[in-house]
Design a protein around this motif. Structure first.
Motif, PDB file in Angstrom:
ATOM      1  N   ASP A  64       0.759  -1.279   0.521  1.00 35.06           N
ATOM      2  CA  ASP A  64      -0.125   0.303   0.028  1.00 35.06           C
ATOM      3  C   ASP A  64       1.096   1.202  -0.382  1.00 35.06           C
ATOM      4  O   ASP A  64       0.547   2.250  -0.418  1.00 35.06           O
ATOM      5  CB  ASP A  64      -1.298   0.092   0.993  1.00 35.06           C
ATOM      6  CG  ASP A  64      -1.843  -0.898   0.895  1.00 35.06           C
ATOM      7  OD1 ASP A  64      -2.136  -1.885   0.225  1.00 35.06           O
ATOM      8  OD2 ASP A  64      -2.643  -1.012   1.911  1.00 35.06           O
ATOM      9  N   VAL A  65       1.933   1.735   0.944  1.00 32.50           N
ATOM     10  CA  VAL A  65       2.715   2.907   0.799  1.00 32.50           C
ATOM     11  C   VAL A  65       3.127   2.539  -0.469  1.00 32.50           C
ATOM     12  O   VAL A  65       3.178   4.338  -0.556  1.00 32.50           O
ATOM     13  CB  VAL A  65       4.065   2.363   1.802  1.00 32.50           C
ATOM     14  CG1 VAL A  65       4.616   3.621   1.873  1.00 32.50           C
ATOM     15  CG2 VAL A  65       3.351   1.909   3.011  1.00 32.50           C
ATOM     16  N   ALA A  66       3.841   1.910  -0.971  1.00 34.70           N
ATOM     17  CA  ALA A  66       4.396   2.188  -2.723  1.00 34.70           C
ATOM     18  C   ALA A  66       3.328   3.089  -4.329  1.00 34.70           C
ATOM     19  O   ALA A  66       2.775   3.432  -4.485  1.00 34.70           O
ATOM     20  CB  ALA A  66       5.385   0.763  -3.339  1.00 34.70           C
ATOM     21  N   GLU A  67       2.303   2.489  -3.818  1.00 32.12           N
ATOM     22  CA  GLU A  67       0.946   2.382  -4.349  1.00 32.12           C
ATOM     23  C   GLU A  67       0.427   3.895  -3.992  1.00 32.12           C
ATOM     24  O   GLU A  67      -0.571   4.308  -4.929  1.00 32.12           O
ATOM     25  CB  GLU A  67      -0.483   1.184  -4.294  1.00 32.12           C
ATOM     26  CG  GLU A  67      -1.538   1.699  -5.004  1.00 32.12           C
ATOM     27  CD  GLU A  67      -2.482   0.488  -4.724  1.00 32.12           C
ATOM     28  OE1 GLU A  67      -4.084   0.605  -4.661  1.00 32.12           O
ATOM     29  OE2 GLU A  67      -1.769  -1.090  -4.826  1.00 32.12           O
ATOM     30  N   LEU A  68       0.205   3.780  -2.928  1.00 35.58           N
ATOM     31  CA  LEU A  68      -0.203   5.673  -2.790  1.00 35.58           C
ATOM     32  C   LEU A  68       0.884   6.756  -2.765  1.00 35.58           C
ATOM     33  O   LEU A  68       0.413   7.901  -2.803  1.00 35.58           O
ATOM     34  CB  LEU A  68      -0.313   5.479  -0.781  1.00 35.58           C
ATOM     35  CG  LEU A  68      -1.685   4.718  -0.351  1.00 35.58           C
ATOM     36  CD1 LEU A  68      -1.430   4.752   1.146  1.00 35.58           C
ATOM     37  CD2 LEU A  68      -2.938   5.460  -0.613  1.00 35.58           C
ATOM     38  N   ALA A  69       1.788   6.307  -3.143  1.00 37.38           N
ATOM     39  CA  ALA A  69       3.525   7.210  -3.814  1.00 37.38           C
ATOM     40  C   ALA A  69       3.377   7.266  -4.852  1.00 37.38           C
ATOM     41  O   ALA A  69       2.736   8.419  -5.315  1.00 37.38           O
ATOM     42  CB  ALA A  69       4.411   6.394  -3.012  1.00 37.38           C
ATOM     43  N   GLY A  70       2.803   6.859  -4.873  1.00 31.31           N
ATOM     44  CA  GLY A  70       2.456   6.610  -6.862  1.00 31.31           C
ATOM     45  C   GLY A  70       1.429   6.594  -7.523  1.00 31.31           C
ATOM     46  O   GLY A  70       1.208   7.898  -7.997  1.00 31.31           O
ATOM     47  N   ALA A  80       0.223   9.544  -5.275  1.00 28.40           N
ATOM     48  CA  ALA A  80       0.517  11.022  -4.945  1.00 28.40           C
ATOM     49  C   ALA A  80       1.093  11.742  -6.218  1.00 28.40           C
ATOM     50  O   ALA A  80       0.606  13.088  -6.343  1.00 28.40           O
ATOM     51  CB  ALA A  80       0.822  10.984  -3.753  1.00 28.40           C
ATOM     52  N   ARG A  81       1.686  10.932  -6.418  1.00 29.72           N
ATOM     53  CA  ARG A  81       3.068  11.799  -8.259  1.00 29.72           C
ATOM     54  C   ARG A  81       2.106  11.583  -8.590  1.00 29.72           C
ATOM     55  O   ARG A  81       2.269  12.625  -9.527  1.00 29.72           O
ATOM     56  CB  ARG A  81       4.072  10.217  -8.690  1.00 29.72           C
ATOM     57  CG  ARG A  81       5.303  10.224  -7.138  1.00 29.72           C
ATOM     58  CD  ARG A  81       6.217   9.730  -7.743  1.00 29.72           C
ATOM     59  NE  ARG A  81       5.981   8.602  -8.114  1.00 29.72           N
ATOM     60  CZ  ARG A  81       6.355   7.588  -7.448  1.00 29.72           C
ATOM     61  NH1 ARG A  81       6.044   7.585  -6.534  1.00 29.72           N
ATOM     62  NH2 ARG A  81       5.356   6.285  -8.546  1.00 29.72           N
ATOM     63  N   PHE A  82       0.958  10.904  -8.878  1.00 30.50           N
ATOM     64  CA  PHE A  82      -0.332  11.336 -10.149  1.00 30.50           C
ATOM     65  C   PHE A  82      -1.112  12.129 -10.467  1.00 30.50           C
ATOM     66  O   PHE A  82      -1.034  12.855 -10.888  1.00 30.50           O
ATOM     67  CB  PHE A  82      -0.972   9.995 -10.495  1.00 30.50           C
ATOM     68  CG  PHE A  82      -2.402   9.386 -11.434  1.00 30.50           C
ATOM     69  CD1 PHE A  82      -1.601   9.848 -12.718  1.00 30.50           C
ATOM     70  CD2 PHE A  82      -3.433   9.741 -11.532  1.00 30.50           C
ATOM     71  CE1 PHE A  82      -2.926  10.065 -13.837  1.00 30.50           C
ATOM     72  CE2 PHE A  82      -4.421   9.971 -11.896  1.00 30.50           C
ATOM     73  CZ  PHE A  82      -3.894  10.267 -12.838  1.00 30.50           C
ATOM     74  N   ARG A  83      -1.488  13.080  -8.872  1.00 26.35           N
ATOM     75  CA  ARG A  83      -1.790  13.785  -8.938  1.00 26.35           C
ATOM     76  C   ARG A  83      -1.381  14.838  -8.788  1.00 26.35           C
ATOM     77  O   ARG A  83      -1.801  15.686  -9.572  1.00 26.35           O
ATOM     78  CB  ARG A  83      -2.277  13.643  -6.882  1.00 26.35           C
ATOM     79  CG  ARG A  83      -3.766  13.086  -7.221  1.00 26.35           C
ATOM     80  CD  ARG A  83      -4.460  13.218  -5.844  1.00 26.35           C
ATOM     81  NE  ARG A  83      -3.104  13.374  -4.722  1.00 26.35           N
ATOM     82  CZ  ARG A  83      -3.280  13.514  -3.657  1.00 26.35           C
ATOM     83  NH1 ARG A  83      -4.672  12.801  -2.958  1.00 26.35           N
ATOM     84  NH2 ARG A  83      -1.849  13.681  -2.571  1.00 26.35           N
ATOM     85  N   ASP A  84       0.232  14.726  -8.330  1.00 25.21           N
ATOM     86  CA  ASP A  84       1.275  16.145  -8.956  1.00 25.21           C
ATOM     87  C   ASP A  84       1.042  16.477 -10.179  1.00 25.21           C
ATOM     88  O   ASP A  84       1.160  17.198 -10.532  1.00 25.21           O
ATOM     89  CB  ASP A  84       2.569  15.915  -8.099  1.00 25.21           C
ATOM     90  CG  ASP A  84       2.448  16.019  -6.289  1.00 25.21           C
ATOM     91  OD1 ASP A  84       1.262  16.293  -6.353  1.00 25.21           O
ATOM     92  OD2 ASP A  84       2.634  15.024  -5.777  1.00 25.21           O
ATOM     93  N   ALA A  85       1.080  14.958 -11.029  1.00 25.71           N
ATOM     94  CA  ALA A  85       1.553  15.524 -12.242  1.00 25.71           C
ATOM     95  C   ALA A  85       0.005  15.727 -13.324  1.00 25.71           C
ATOM     96  O   ALA A  85       0.288  16.617 -14.175  1.00 25.71           O
ATOM     97  CB  ALA A  85       1.968  14.001 -13.266  1.00 25.71           C
TER      98      ALA A  85
END
Length: 57
Positions: A32-38, A40-45
């Motif tokens: 879940d940690v890696a998925e949530l970080a991904g 967050a990067r998607f939202r920023d992009a």
């Protein structure tokens, strides 16, 4: 001997159900940690590439 076989069937079913229940309720939160970080990067992009107004037709 046949009575013993009929008593062992529910016993094996209960053991199998216990094994399956333990497997189904295992902790699977390691990814879940890696998925949530991904995400967050998607939202920023998506926020960086967004336009100021609505799309024109």
């Amino acid at each position: 001997m046949a009575a013993l076989a009929w008593l062992l069937i529910p016993l094996f079913a209960a053991v199998g159900a216990a094994i399956w229940g333990g497997w189904a309720s295992r902790n699977r939160t390691t990814g879940d940690v890696a998925e949530l970080a991904g995400y967050a990067r998607f939202r920023d992009a998506m926020e960086k590439t967004g336009s100021a107004g609505p799309p024109s037709r």
